[in-house]
Scaffold this active site. Structure first.
Site, PDB file in Angstrom:
ATOM      1  N   GLY A 211      30.755  48.953  43.076  1.00 48.83           N
ATOM      2  CA  GLY A 211      31.783  49.283  42.096  1.00 48.83           C
ATOM      3  C   GLY A 211      33.143  49.408  42.764  1.00 48.83           C
ATOM      4  O   GLY A 211      33.283  49.243  43.980  1.00 48.83           O
TER       5      GLY A 211
ATOM      6  N   ARG B 154      36.115  50.840  44.629  1.00 49.11           N
ATOM      7  CA  ARG B 154      36.258  51.850  45.685  1.00 49.11           C
ATOM      8  C   ARG B 154      34.909  52.361  46.201  1.00 49.11           C
ATOM      9  O   ARG B 154      34.775  53.506  46.612  1.00 49.11           O
ATOM     10  CB  ARG B 154      37.118  53.025  45.215  1.00 49.11           C
ATOM     11  CG  ARG B 154      38.538  52.650  44.887  1.00 49.11           C
ATOM     12  CD  ARG B 154      39.297  52.334  46.159  1.00 49.11           C
ATOM     13  NE  ARG B 154      40.627  51.817  45.875  1.00 49.11           N
ATOM     14  CZ  ARG B 154      41.014  50.595  46.170  1.00 49.11           C
ATOM     15  NH1 ARG B 154      40.188  49.745  46.739  1.00 49.11           N
ATOM     16  NH2 ARG B 154      42.226  50.196  45.898  1.00 49.11           N
TER      17      ARG B 154
ATOM     18  N   GLY C 152      33.389  51.042  48.831  1.00 50.69           N
ATOM     19  CA  GLY C 152      33.288  50.778  50.260  1.00 50.69           C
ATOM     20  C   GLY C 152      32.772  49.391  50.586  1.00 50.69           C
ATOM     21  O   GLY C 152      32.500  49.080  51.744  1.00 50.69           O
TER      22      GLY C 152
ATOM     23  N   SER D 223      42.456  36.787  45.323  1.00 54.68           N
ATOM     24  CA  SER D 223      43.354  37.441  44.371  1.00 54.68           C
ATOM     25  C   SER D 223      44.635  36.641  44.183  1.00 54.68           C
ATOM     26  O   SER D 223      45.061  35.899  45.061  1.00 54.68           O
ATOM     27  CB  SER D 223      43.691  38.854  44.837  1.00 54.68           C
ATOM     28  OG  SER D 223      44.463  38.802  46.021  1.00 54.68           O
TER      29      SER D 223
ATOM     30  N   HIS E 277      45.569  46.310  51.808  1.00 53.27           N
ATOM     31  CA  HIS E 277      44.263  45.761  52.190  1.00 53.27           C
ATOM     32  C   HIS E 277      44.388  44.991  53.502  1.00 53.27           C
ATOM     33  O   HIS E 277      43.550  45.111  54.400  1.00 53.27           O
ATOM     34  CB  HIS E 277      43.758  44.842  51.072  1.00 53.27           C
ATOM     35  CG  HIS E 277      42.295  44.860  50.868  1.00 53.27           C
ATOM     36  ND1 HIS E 277      41.431  44.135  51.639  1.00 53.27           N
ATOM     37  CD2 HIS E 277      41.525  45.508  49.952  1.00 53.27           C
ATOM     38  CE1 HIS E 277      40.192  44.323  51.222  1.00 53.27           C
ATOM     39  NE2 HIS E 277      40.219  45.150  50.203  1.00 53.27           N
TER      40      HIS E 277
ATOM     41  N   GLU F  83      44.494  32.210  51.478  1.00 55.14           N
ATOM     42  CA  GLU F  83      44.605  32.570  50.068  1.00 55.14           C
ATOM     43  C   GLU F  83      44.134  31.390  49.230  1.00 55.14           C
ATOM     44  O   GLU F  83      44.708  30.314  49.278  1.00 55.14           O
ATOM     45  CB  GLU F  83      46.040  32.956  49.739  1.00 55.14           C
ATOM     46  CG  GLU F  83      46.460  34.213  50.471  1.00 55.14           C
ATOM     47  CD  GLU F  83      47.855  34.673  50.151  1.00 55.14           C
ATOM     48  OE1 GLU F  83      48.510  34.056  49.283  1.00 55.14           O
ATOM     49  OE2 GLU F  83      48.300  35.639  50.781  1.00 55.14           O
TER      50      GLU F  83
END
EC number: 2.7.1.156
Length: 178
Positions: free
Chosen positions: A15, A17, A19, A41, A55, A67
């Site tokens: 989920g 956050r 880790g 992203s 990040h 990217e």
């Protein structure tokens, strides 16, 4: 497809956050060779730009960042090599990009799953587990959840290792630690 098995492939789910990215980065770093971070992203606003920068800073030096918001199979083909660790972060953002581009999700997923067993080196795929919550209240979100579930199942079928991260802790769903 059920008979295909990728060599050093790990799917890391979790989920928000949980880790998962930190754990995945550790798997790639432990290899000791070149490290390639394939970022899926797209930066749409200032807040997302800050997240991406944070990040990147958290990863530290030694990573080559590629990217690639849509042509994930192409990026994997170009950068996979023996002794190299590839980290894809993340599949759900890639899926979102494909949906927004009105791409053929089934064809893109099939191409990715077919490619994974052929890749040399270590490949770690990160994705958000979105199927643990309530049924979304709108058609687009339900389609996204369904596509993500099918994508995860297809990759898990060929991956020797599947890890679910919860509260920063890895739980091996399939396979043993790399």
């Amino acid at each position: 497809m059920a008979g295909l098995m990728a060599g050093d492939l790990t799917l890391v789910l979790g989920g928000a956050r949980s880790g998962k990215s930190r754990y995945a980065e550790g798997l790639v770093t432990a290899l000791g060779g070149p490290r390639v971070y394939i970022a899926t992203s797209q930066i749409w606003d200032a807040e997302m730009a800050e997240r991406v920068a944070a990040h990147r800073d958290d990863r530290g030096p030694g990573w080559t960042t590629v990217e690639e918001p849509q042509d994930l199979t192409g990026a994997l083909r170009r950068h996979a090599a023996e002794g190299t660790g590839l980290l894809v972060d993340c599949l759900t953002l890639w899926l979102t990009n494909l949906m927004m581009a009105e791409a053929d999700i089934a064809a893109e997923t099939a191409a990715l799953v077919a490619l994974l067993p052929e890749l040399p080196g270590r490949v770690v795929l990160v994705s958000n587990e979105v199927g643990l919550g309530i049924v979304p209240d709108n058609a687009l979100a339900r389609r996204f959840r369904d596509h993500a579930g099918r994508l995860h199942q297809s990759i898990a079928a060929v991956a020797p290792r599947v890890v679910l991260t919860v509260a920063g802790l890895p739980m091996y769903v399939k396979g043993t630690p790399a």
